[in-house]
Every structure is written in C-alpha cells, then in structure tokens.
Write an enzyme that holds these catalytic residues in place. Structure first.
Site, PDB file in Angstrom:
ATOM      1  N   SER A   1      56.968  12.546  15.683  1.00  0.00           N
ATOM      2  CA  SER A   1      58.415  12.784  15.659  1.00  0.00           C
ATOM      3  C   SER A   1      59.015  12.714  17.062  1.00  0.00           C
ATOM      4  O   SER A   1      60.179  12.347  17.227  1.00  0.00           O
ATOM      5  CB  SER A   1      58.727  14.137  15.013  1.00  0.00           C
ATOM      6  OG  SER A   1      58.182  15.208  15.755  1.00  0.00           O
TER       7      SER A   1
ATOM      8  N   CYS B   1      51.627  18.436  15.390  1.00  0.00           N
ATOM      9  CA  CYS B   1      52.258  19.202  16.473  1.00  0.00           C
ATOM     10  C   CYS B   1      53.519  18.520  16.999  1.00  0.00           C
ATOM     11  O   CYS B   1      54.011  18.857  18.070  1.00  0.00           O
ATOM     12  CB  CYS B   1      51.267  19.412  17.612  1.00  0.00           C
ATOM     13  SG  CYS B   1      49.963  20.583  17.215  1.00  0.00           S
TER      14      CYS B   1
END
Length: 623
Positions: free
Chosen positions: A274, A270
């Site tokens: 990142s 989800c």
C-alpha cells in the site's frame, strides 16, 4: 541427457532446448524428465503463443476458472495450503556453517534422498512445463537468469505475469552454470488442489542454486522466482558484494514534481504494497529489489514485473489504483476469494453487498458458514491474493525497465508495532540505521505465514525468513556498503500501527504519504528535525504543512504530541530484547552491541531529565 530429451520431447520442444546450446540446461531438464517421468513436456520461449498456451492450459485443467471480466481468473488453494510453510521450508546443508544455527535446515544427503523419492514418477499423468525467466530487467548488470520446471500451469501463468521472459537471454549470454534452478510439482490433485499437503516440502540446495517444492500450490511455496529465489540471490550477493533485499522501490515527488527514489523493507501485512502503491507517487516494485553500488552511489532494480499482493482490505478509498485494476477488464489472477454464480469476485472490504452464496477457499460458501471449530468462515481468506502486471497500473514508473536501475536516496524499515516506535524517524547515521532500524526490526505476526498471529517477531531487514548466509555476515554486508559510497542514503523507520491506551490506531491509513514526503525533504536537506535519543523526528510545523499540501487535512498539535512522544520504557525493553537475541547468535559484529548500548545510555539520560514519556519539543533542534 541429450538422447533422453530427444526421445521424450516432441521435435519442436526438443529444438527449443537444443537451440540454447547449453549442456547445463539440458542436464538440468533431462535429470527431472527422467526422475518425474511426465506424460509430455512443453518448453516455454518468450513468444506470446507460448504464454497463452500455459494460461489456457491452466483454465482447461481447472487450476484457474474464468470470471465475468475478460482475462480475469480465480485459483483456489486447498484449505491446508494457504500460506508459506515455514516449518517445511528447509536448507539442505552438508554441515551447518557457524552463525547459521538459527536456520531451518536438514542434512543435505538425507534431504536429497527424501525429495527425490517424492519427485519420482510424480508427473506420470501430467505435462511438465520448462520455463525461462530473467530476474530483473533484461540486458541488465543486476539481473539473474532462472529456469523453472513445474507441472502446474497456474504456477507457470503466475510466473509469466510476475517475471520477465528469459529464453532469449539464455541464448544470448551463454552463462554456463550461473543460473537459478527450480523444480516444482503440485503432487496428486483432488478437486484441482494438492492432496498430499502432509508431504509438503520446500527444500533449498544452495550448493546447486536449486529449489525443490512439492505437494503444494500456494504461490509463496511454489512460484520459485519469488521468495525462494531471494534465498539464492542473498547467497550470490554475498559472494559478489551487492544486496538482495525484501524491498519495494518507489518514487516520491515534491511540489515541483521532482522525483527521488526510496526502497522499503516491511514484513508481510505491514503496509508495504500500500505504501509502494500510493496514488500520488509512482511504483517500480513492491516486493524484492537488487541493490548495487555504482560510481559511489546506490542503485536498485525491481526483480519482478508484476505484483502478488494481499487483497484483504483493498478498497476504493485506501487503494484506488489497485482497486481500479482489480475491477476492470484486464489480466488478473485472484486466489482464495469468493466468486458468485455470475463470476463476480468478492473479498473482505470490497463491498457489503455480498451474494447469498458462492464458491470460496472453503468450497460452497454462504453467510454464516462456520468451520469445524465453529468459527465463521470469511468471504475471502486473510491471506487471499491477486496477481497483476505492473504495466497495467496507472502509477507504474517510467523507469521500471531501466537496465542500470534508479539511484536510491533513502532506505525505509517498517513493522507492526503497537506501543514503541513513532510513525516516522530518521537514523542518526548509516551504522545507527543498519543496527537500530534494520537489524532490530520487529513485527507482530499475521496470516501470511502459518502459526499463531499477534506475536512480536524479530525480523532483521524484514528478511530473516529468507537468509541463506549467517546473520552476522548479512549485517556486515549492509555496514560495508557505506564504505563504497560518497554519500550514503538516509535510513528511516516507519510504524503505521501505533495505538493509544484503548487500542485505537493513532494514524489514518493515508498518513503514510506525509511520512514519505517528509523523508524526501530530509533527503534534500529541506527540513529540520528534533534530535531524540533514538533518531531524528519531524517538527510539527513541517508535518502540519505537509498534511495540508498532501492530504488537504488539518494536523493537530495534540495528535502530533501523542504520536511522536518518546516512549522510553518500551524502547528500553526493545533494546533488551534485541540484545538478548544477538547474544545467542555467533559472529555478530561488535559494533551492533556498542550501538545498542549507546542508545540505551541516551534513553536513560533522557528519562532522568524528562521522565518516561517525552514530548519531542523537549529535544534539540537540528538542521
């Protein structure tokens, strides 16, 4: 078990165990030396020599293979061992406590009998590794010590990269029984992968703070100090009044380079890693955090010192720091990607310049290869991973090893949501945030767990899979934190996966940086907001400026209106779903239903005034 260990362990290895002066450690190790009957035993201290021995052992046994870049290796799990096995991950409970009927569990005595039968003589022709670790920074009030027993050098090597060494801590602290215990065996191997995955079991004994894992190699099932230890930590935290969370810890800076720290809970795939890895910010951890209240403020540490990350879609544009780390000399363990005959690794989205053939998780691979159902086999598995040390990253935060942790200014909750939640929103209060952002978190399923993909799943605090206490008690723990704080951190929700009517994503991958910058402004009272029925949403003018400053990008008003419009039918449907779920669970705090009811009333009143879909400019401005 002292006499047994003295007989079974070489003199040097027995001396390492004896030096700890811990009957509890001797009993634990001795019990499983007797049960598993390994050919030999190696005890890992904190020395570099011991770490290198396990790494080299993994390569010599074929559990890892060297790649073309120095210190890089690749590991393959079996075709049927590519994700966390939720069905066979069970708690051993004497009798189910109230409020825990949703947990996957089995009778403790029955489960112990089964697991002991599986472990009996399982290491006859193998070496057992006894590993000592520290969950959290060493010499920290946050930290928990742990012992891992395994017959997999790959597991031992992975844990060495992911966790701080704990042997000296055991010698120094004399902690008695207060440590976590893990026993793992990959079981019989065929071509260096677990052969009997049909007998894969991951059992958690809360009574003994002990996790069993057998007939599996996939790290999510075997690296005990990861999600398996999170279950033990949640139980411990509930007794000691702190929080063990499935959260990253990162800093967000402003134009003056002043940092504030945020924690974020996102289900797998989800955008959690990142987000924590944004190149303009710094990372303390990407997965698990321990949070404690000190001097009426909330502080957090990263349990780990490394990253076990999903490699799918890691590319130089969207993930420059990780991509750079994975493609230069330095210690990396890849799993379940493609490697060509020269030892060059490839994964989905790395490059279009693929080799004509190579080896991946399916064995010998070539373009167009299909599985038994006729589906084309990708370059790398959707849940393929990389393991790296945080110290090898350019953006690691200088406070990674600070023993007292970092002060937290905001908690962020995010899932995969195509049609309901706006990209970023602040809760109206701590209680509103705990209930409508955290306890009501939903996400669409991904390849990180076994089962069907694309199904919207209830996942409060992104921690439902790892809870070891009643859900109602867990929610109360969060609600009660506010009472001990002078000023509670703000709570936010994020959604990177909102789509338009044609299924197109409404945001770019890099836009998450702007949402974080806005949160920092809000945490420092430097931006206003619109008061929506569901929370506080950004003003267009603030986002426009942040897009320009942070991404050198123009932000259009019509994009803002589409992204941040209030979707009332979808929000009402979500409240109904969440309320129905909690009605079936016992011991849920009554204020949860009150908060959901109040939000439902606000949404219905707004619909009467503005219709089903509402532009944020219709709302009241607040400071």
């Amino acid at each position: 078990y002292t006499n047994l260990l003295q007989q079974r362990l070489p003199g040097e290895e027995f001396a390492k165990i004896k030096a700890l002066n811990s009957h509890e450690v001797i009993d634990f190790v001795g019990q499983y030396v007797q049960l598993c009957n390994p050919k030999s035993v190696f005890v890992r201290t904190d020395s570099k020599e011991d770490s290198n021995y396990i790494r080299e052992r993994s390569i010599a046994l074929g559990e890892e293979r060297k790649l073309c870049l120095k210190a890089q290796t690749i590991h393959f799990d079996g075709l049927q061992d590519q994700a966390r096995d939720k069905a066979n991950t069970k708690y051993l409970l004497s009798k189910g406590p109230k409020g825990m009927d949703y947990l996957n569990s089995t009778d403790r005595q029955k489960g112990l009998k089964e697991i002991n039968s599986l472990f009996k003589e399982i290491m006859v022709n193998k070496q057992m590794y006894v590993l000592f670790f520290c969950l959290g920074p060493v010499n920290s009030p946050f930290s928990v010590l742990a012992v891992q027993i395994t017959d997999s050098a790959y597991v031992g090597h992975s844990e060495d990269m992911l966790y701080r060494p704990g042997y000296r801590q055991f010698k120094r602290k004399r902690i008695g029984k207060d440590f976590f215990r893990f026993v793992h065996s990959a079981g019989p191997l065929k071509n260096c992968v677990s052969k009997d995955v049909d007998k894969r079991r991951i059992y958690i004994d809360l009574q003994e703070s002990l996790v069993y894992s057998v007939n599996t190699q996939y790290a999510g099932n075997t690296v005990g100090l990861k999600k398996l230890s999170l279950r033990l930590a949640i139980k411990k935290a509930s007794r000691e009044k702190w929080l063990a969370e499935h959260m990253f810890v990162m800093s967000v800076s402003d134009k003056t380079k002043k940092k504030d720290y945020f924690c974020g809970a996102y289900p797998s795939m989800c955008g959690k890693t990142s987000t924590a890895m944004l190149p303009t910010e710094t990372i303390i951890g990407d997965d698990i955090a321990y949070l404690r209240v000190k001097k009426a403020k909330l502080y957090a540490v990263n349990v780990e010192r490394g990253i076990f990350g999903i490699i799918k879609d890691v590319n130089p544009k969207d993930d420059p720091i990780i991509f750079d780390t994975l493609t230069k000399k330095g210690e990396v363990v890849f799993s379940n990607i493609l490697v060509d005959e020269k030892g060059v690794p490839f994964w989905t989205s790395k490059t279009n310049d693929l080799p004509d053939q190579g080896i991946n998780f399916s064995g010998r691979w070539f373009p167009g290869k299909t599985d038994k159902d006729g589906k084309e086999i990708p370059v790398s598995h959707k849940n393929a991973r990389y393991t790296v040390r945080l110290r090898g990253l350019k953006n690691v935060d200088k406070n990674l090893e600070v023993s007292n942790g970092v002060e937290i200014k905001g908690l962020i909750y995010g899932g995969r949501d195509s049609d309901t939640s706006v990209p970023v929103e602040e809760a109206l209060s701590w209680r509103h945030g705990v209930i409508t952002k955290a306890a009501a978190l939903e996400s669409e399923t991904t390849a990180a767990t076994l089962g069907q993909e694309g199904v919207r799943v209830f996942n409060p605090m992104s921690n439902i899979d790892f809870l070891s206490i009643p859900l109602g008690k867990y929610i109360k723990m969060h609600l009660n934190v506010e009472r001990r704080l002078n000023k509670a951190p703000l709570i936010f929700s994020v959604n990177y996966f909102l789509r338009d009517g044609q299924g197109k994503f409404l945001n770019q991958i890099q836009d998450k940086l702007v949402w974080l910058k806005w949160m920092k402004l809000r945490a420092n009272k430097k931006a206003g907001a619109w008061l929506a029925p569901t929370g506080l949403v950004p003003k267009y003018e603030d986002l426009k400026l942040l897009f320009k400053e942070s991404l050198k990008k123009e932000y259009r008003l019509d994009d803002y209106a589409e992204q941040f419009k209030l979707r009332i039918p979808e929000n009402l449907a979500k409240i109904k779903r969440i309320r129905n779920i909690y009605k079936k669970i016992t011991q849920i705090p009554f204020c949860l239903f009150t908060e959901l009811d109040n939000q439902e009333k606000r949404l219905k009143a707004c619909r009467l005034k503005f219709g089903d879909y509402v532009n944020p400019h219709n709302f009241t401005e607040v400071k």
